[in-house]
Design a protein around this motif. Sequence first.
Motif, PDB file in Angstrom:
ATOM      1  N   SER A 122     -73.582   4.648  -3.907  1.00  0.00           N
ATOM      2  CA  SER A 122     -73.864   5.242  -2.601  1.00  0.00           C
ATOM      3  C   SER A 122     -75.361   5.478  -2.402  1.00  0.00           C
ATOM      4  CB  SER A 122     -73.128   6.574  -2.480  1.00  0.00           C
ATOM      5  OG  SER A 122     -73.498   7.424  -3.557  1.00  0.00           O
ATOM      6  N   GLN A 123     -76.198   4.823  -3.192  1.00  0.00           N
ATOM      7  CA  GLN A 123     -77.611   5.192  -3.235  1.00  0.00           C
ATOM      8  C   GLN A 123     -78.357   5.037  -1.911  1.00  0.00           C
ATOM      9  OE1 GLN A 123     -78.829   1.163  -5.591  1.00  0.00           O
ATOM     10  NE2 GLN A 123     -80.333   2.777  -5.682  1.00  0.00           N
ATOM     11  N   THR A 124     -77.824   4.253  -0.974  1.00  0.00           N
ATOM     12  CA  THR A 124     -78.507   4.149   0.313  1.00  0.00           C
ATOM     13  C   THR A 124     -78.226   5.373   1.184  1.00  0.00           C
ATOM     14  OG1 THR A 124     -76.640   2.867   1.137  1.00  0.00           O
ATOM     15  CG2 THR A 124     -78.545   1.620   0.380  1.00  0.00           C
ATOM     16  N   ALA A 125     -77.308   6.236   0.756  1.00  0.00           N
ATOM     17  CA  ALA A 125     -76.981   7.430   1.542  1.00  0.00           C
ATOM     18  C   ALA A 125     -77.116   8.720   0.741  1.00  0.00           C
ATOM     19  CB  ALA A 125     -75.559   7.323   2.090  1.00  0.00           C
ATOM     20  N   CYS A 126     -76.759   8.702  -0.532  1.00  0.00           N
ATOM     21  CA  CYS A 126     -76.686   9.946  -1.295  1.00  0.00           C
ATOM     22  C   CYS A 126     -78.085  10.485  -1.597  1.00  0.00           C
ATOM     23  CB  CYS A 126     -75.894   9.747  -2.584  1.00  0.00           C
ATOM     24  SG  CYS A 126     -76.684   8.651  -3.768  1.00  0.00           S
ATOM     25  N   THR A 127     -78.144  11.789  -1.855  1.00  0.00           N
ATOM     26  CA  THR A 127     -79.447  12.435  -2.059  1.00  0.00           C
ATOM     27  C   THR A 127     -79.678  12.779  -3.530  1.00  0.00           C
ATOM     28  OG1 THR A 127     -78.530  14.649  -1.728  1.00  0.00           O
ATOM     29  CG2 THR A 127     -79.311  13.475   0.237  1.00  0.00           C
ATOM     30  N   ILE A 128     -80.960  12.931  -3.875  1.00  0.00           N
ATOM     31  CA  ILE A 128     -81.321  13.286  -5.251  1.00  0.00           C
ATOM     32  C   ILE A 128     -80.737  14.660  -5.612  1.00  0.00           C
ATOM     33  CG2 ILE A 128     -83.238  13.754  -6.839  1.00  0.00           C
ATOM     34  CD1 ILE A 128     -83.164  10.841  -6.114  1.00  0.00           C
ATOM     35  N   GLY A 129     -80.726  15.583  -4.654  1.00  0.00           N
ATOM     36  CA  GLY A 129     -80.147  16.904  -4.932  1.00  0.00           C
ATOM     37  C   GLY A 129     -78.679  16.797  -5.304  1.00  0.00           C
ATOM     38  N   GLY A 130     -77.956  15.964  -4.582  1.00  0.00           N
ATOM     39  CA  GLY A 130     -76.549  15.716  -4.905  1.00  0.00           C
ATOM     40  C   GLY A 130     -76.416  15.016  -6.252  1.00  0.00           C
ATOM     41  N   ASN A 131     -77.311  14.083  -6.520  1.00  0.00           N
ATOM     42  CA  ASN A 131     -77.301  13.375  -7.806  1.00  0.00           C
ATOM     43  C   ASN A 131     -77.492  14.347  -8.967  1.00  0.00           C
ATOM     44  OD1 ASN A 131     -79.140  10.327  -6.770  1.00  0.00           O
ATOM     45  ND2 ASN A 131     -77.111  11.069  -6.234  1.00  0.00           N
ATOM     46  N   VAL A 132     -78.401  15.305  -8.778  1.00  0.00           N
ATOM     47  CA  VAL A 132     -78.650  16.314  -9.814  1.00  0.00           C
ATOM     48  C   VAL A 132     -77.393  17.171 -10.006  1.00  0.00           C
ATOM     49  CG1 VAL A 132     -79.936  18.443 -10.312  1.00  0.00           C
ATOM     50  CG2 VAL A 132     -81.153  16.382  -9.562  1.00  0.00           C
ATOM     51  N   LEU A 141     -86.442   6.780  -2.742  1.00  0.00           N
ATOM     52  CA  LEU A 141     -87.408   7.126  -3.788  1.00  0.00           C
ATOM     53  C   LEU A 141     -87.912   5.853  -4.477  1.00  0.00           C
ATOM     54  CD1 LEU A 141     -88.982   9.090  -5.506  1.00  0.00           C
ATOM     55  CD2 LEU A 141     -86.948   9.461  -6.906  1.00  0.00           C
ATOM     56  N   SER A 142     -86.985   4.985  -4.873  1.00  0.00           N
ATOM     57  CA  SER A 142     -87.414   3.739  -5.521  1.00  0.00           C
ATOM     58  C   SER A 142     -88.237   2.871  -4.570  1.00  0.00           C
ATOM     59  CB  SER A 142     -86.203   2.951  -6.026  1.00  0.00           C
ATOM     60  OG  SER A 142     -85.658   3.602  -7.154  1.00  0.00           O
ATOM     61  N   ARG A 143     -87.893   2.934  -3.279  1.00  0.00           N
ATOM     62  CA  ARG A 143     -88.657   2.168  -2.288  1.00  0.00           C
ATOM     63  C   ARG A 143     -90.099   2.696  -2.216  1.00  0.00           C
ATOM     64  NH1 ARG A 143     -85.220   2.505   2.447  1.00  0.00           N
ATOM     65  NH2 ARG A 143     -83.774   1.287   1.194  1.00  0.00           N
ATOM     66  N   ALA A 144     -90.221   4.005  -2.270  1.00  0.00           N
ATOM     67  CA  ALA A 144     -91.560   4.611  -2.162  1.00  0.00           C
ATOM     68  C   ALA A 144     -92.403   4.373  -3.405  1.00  0.00           C
ATOM     69  CB  ALA A 144     -91.430   6.113  -1.898  1.00  0.00           C
ATOM     70  N   THR A 145     -91.741   4.235  -4.562  1.00  0.00           N
ATOM     71  CA  THR A 145     -92.513   4.090  -5.793  1.00  0.00           C
ATOM     72  C   THR A 145     -92.744   2.625  -6.167  1.00  0.00           C
ATOM     73  OG1 THR A 145     -90.511   4.216  -7.159  1.00  0.00           O
ATOM     74  CG2 THR A 145     -91.661   6.283  -6.720  1.00  0.00           C
ATOM     75  N   ALA A 146     -92.051   1.713  -5.490  1.00  0.00           N
ATOM     76  CA  ALA A 146     -92.177   0.277  -5.807  1.00  0.00           C
ATOM     77  C   ALA A 146     -93.626  -0.224  -5.727  1.00  0.00           C
ATOM     78  CB  ALA A 146     -91.266  -0.550  -4.900  1.00  0.00           C
ATOM     79  N   PRO A 147     -94.429   0.216  -4.739  1.00  0.00           N
ATOM     80  CA  PRO A 147     -95.816  -0.257  -4.705  1.00  0.00           C
ATOM     81  C   PRO A 147     -96.613   0.097  -5.964  1.00  0.00           C
ATOM     82  CG  PRO A 147     -95.244   0.810  -2.628  1.00  0.00           C
ATOM     83  CD  PRO A 147     -94.105   1.057  -3.571  1.00  0.00           C
ATOM     84  N   PHE A 148     -96.157   1.106  -6.697  1.00  0.00           N
ATOM     85  CA  PHE A 148     -96.825   1.478  -7.948  1.00  0.00           C
ATOM     86  C   PHE A 148     -96.207   0.750  -9.147  1.00  0.00           C
ATOM     87  CE2 PHE A 148     -96.947   5.134  -5.072  1.00  0.00           C
ATOM     88  CZ  PHE A 148     -98.321   5.334  -4.964  1.00  0.00           C
ATOM     89  N   GLY A 149     -95.271  -0.157  -8.879  1.00  0.00           N
ATOM     90  CA  GLY A 149     -94.602  -0.866  -9.971  1.00  0.00           C
ATOM     91  C   GLY A 149     -93.607   0.010 -10.701  1.00  0.00           C
ATOM     92  N   LEU A 150     -93.102   1.045 -10.021  1.00  0.00           N
ATOM     93  CA  LEU A 150     -92.201   2.001 -10.665  1.00  0.00           C
ATOM     94  C   LEU A 150     -90.905   2.122  -9.879  1.00  0.00           C
ATOM     95  CD1 LEU A 150     -94.891   4.786 -11.251  1.00  0.00           C
ATOM     96  CD2 LEU A 150     -93.952   3.270 -13.005  1.00  0.00           C
ATOM     97  N   TYR A 151     -89.860   2.630 -10.540  1.00  0.00           N
ATOM     98  CA  TYR A 151     -88.619   2.901  -9.840  1.00  0.00           C
ATOM     99  C   TYR A 151     -87.881   4.052 -10.509  1.00  0.00           C
ATOM    100  CZ  TYR A 151     -85.749   0.603 -13.425  1.00  0.00           C
ATOM    101  OH  TYR A 151     -85.109   0.280 -14.592  1.00  0.00           O
TER     102      TYR A 151
END
Lengths: 384, 472
Positions: B133-143, B116-126
Amino acid sequence: MTTMLDVGAGTAAIAARVCDAIDTRTPLRVVGAGTWLGGGLVADSARTPTETLSVREHAGIVDYVAGDFTITARAGTTLAEIAAVTARENQWLTLDPMGSDAGTLGATIATASAGPLATGFGGPRDIVLGLEAVTGRGAVIRGGGRVVKNVAGFDLTRLLTGAWGTLGIVTEVSVRLRARPECDETIAITIGASPADVAHVCASLQTWPFAPMAMELLSASLAQRVTGAATTVALIRISGNERDVRAQAAAVDMLGLRVPFDADVWTRYRSAEPTGACVFRLSAPRTRLPNLWEMATRIAAANDGAMYSATPARGVVRCILPQPDRANLSLGSANEATLIVEQAAGVAFPARPVDATIGQLERRLRDAFNPTGTLNPGVMVRTS
Amino acid sequence: VPSALASALAAIVGPSRVLERDSELLTYSSDGLPQYNVRPQLAVFPGTRDEVIAVVRELAARKVPFVPRGAGTGLSGGALADGIVLLGMHRLRRIISIDAANGLAVVEPGVVNANLSRATAPFGLYYAPDPSSQTACTIGGNVAENAGGPHCLKYGVTTNHVVAVTAVLASGEVVTLGNAGGENDGYDLVGAFVGSEGCFGVTLEVTVRLLKLPEAVRTMLADFMSIDSAARAVSAIVAAGIVPAALEMVDQPTVRAVEASIYAAGYPTDAAAVLLIELDGATAGIEYDVARVEQLVRDAGARTVRTATDPVERARLWQGRKKAFGAMGRLAPHLVVQDAVVPRTQLPAVLAEIQRIADETRVVVCNVFHAGDGNLHPNIPYDANDEKEASRVHEAMRRIMAACIAAGGTITGEHGIGVDKLPYMDAIFSPASLDAMCALRSVFDPDRRSNPQKVVPLHACREWFAAPAARP
């Protein structure tokens, strides 16, 4: 190994009072300092109980270790009392709800009331760490704790934050504190009054490499009351070290010319509404703030003495109608915005439509935590 | 021959997306805590939102309990499905929209955190929450877990960044909690849902807040000859009113494991502890704060202080911290991962107590943790096949948790309760509070079929005794 905290005499007395009320079927109106009585979304005035349960006397700091940057206080403790204690350690609680610091910590959390500092620090849900409450079943419960990070158990703390005392009476709260910034400077800038001017200010905020602690845009009518200048004003509070603040001030100055103001400008801003005024907020994603501003301008034109302000970071416009009996409200496309009524003051607002499943969840919540409707009946009710 | 349930689910997701054979289910018998090992009855992997809803409705019609699972990196046994249905969500990995102007993104639950942060970086956002574990874990699991991470010190945990959640409840009803289009205007149902460990329903879509990437970032590495002086440096920084983006401590056993691994970050192996301190913000004032922090840590006894400014060197310093749990795999075949929080001022005393417990029980504790939050991870590498060693490790863990609770802390800061922390819930919550939690769960899932028997101990919920045995 248990450190389960004892229930204090005050909390036990509140719980006993609730149990009595349940037995005698006496609905209770829960109050702190009593400044938010007109709020609670669409309050059903016909069901307003005659008996009140005040937590104002249930006050005092329970625990404050400055090095932990947390404080635990009973619900009736005023924000002013907390400010006085924390100031000695050069710390502060960054909750400044509209109204004044005579308001209680318990009510601030129970109503999730935020003020200008929410721009920089978030609102009550971001600052509360844990709480104790007496449910509508008369049970004393605790959620969260006193540490700054905690995922133990389901989040009763956030559930009760902003529940307006309809699920439980908040009796004690632990909150996160901040260090007072090295520099804390407020700048008032005169800006144009049009939606395009507001859009320009909002765009600037997004390009700044810093986040102000607070940034509010005041209509000329409100600015006159707060700063004395009868022009639209951006009130911006910046912080950091000396270099930070110098650079931030330079960026802010690009918006327009400074106007003078008194030291108590924020206090005045928070308490600008006259007693008995109708107060409501409209919110939307922040890029729609100019539209909300335009709507507020239109409303103000139709209502004598109306004042309004905007919070660009949060996409919120707040309107004050000092003469509610002569209110002329056509919210028009307000269904594109979220309406929250702070003080209805007798003005009829449109019923809020609610998704059927959300309505069901809300009903089940009340059935679970306040089954007899003893606590604050008529508050947080979607349809009257 | 597939069971009737498997056939019904296969009709929704396709036969290759339903696993029922023991050999296929082996992968799903553990999450990030491999000491727990239980086999699901079957595993189903829907690929779209509609398939998830259809699967949950099928399970509802059959009154079958289930466990939602993201990437399975959780560290509390929360995603274990003991003889019931495992609902894998990792195929739903679309970023539905990025609204840069409003700083919002809408994502499916299977989106990997770092993507997600990789995808939003071009917009200057993260996206700020950054579990290790952020290279493997999912946002659903994070929630579900209300995940934290090093940068939560300054920016807050998952719940502070979730604006709205669309979920399918165990009943099959689809509901959007929160308000992506303005202020929340009812009960804080998002606040209740985030961190509910999959017990309140299955996330279909999450609206998260994005932050502006900071203009300047400085990562500092300070090393100390005693843990106590490192802990005092932490207090000094916080007390000075500086809020670092991250403030992490790594002790000597961990440093040695990291430096011997492929994740070597250049940490000094003779130091008792190192602090990783990250400052971010506007360029204008950052060097001044860096100088202040350097002075503070030197006054507290730091031997050397290094400041990294370029992204490559910063990434290397972070790699050692973020991969520390993995590096511990070098020390022993098994690892007990622990997670507790103490008030910051209690850190020196609690760390000393942990060392005393380690000495007395003859175990090695590797401390690597979010010092700025007081969020400890005292991990113990050991050989689970050595019964005597294993019982010493469990004794040490019990005593460490007791010490953290006695210091006014809590039993988990970011890993969740799952099944691993269930035995400690009674120690910090009264029966009435646990009962209230059960009641809250029943609001969302009256039949208690979504992730049953997690988070709140069964005996604490009087009403749970009345729950029907909801097994197929």
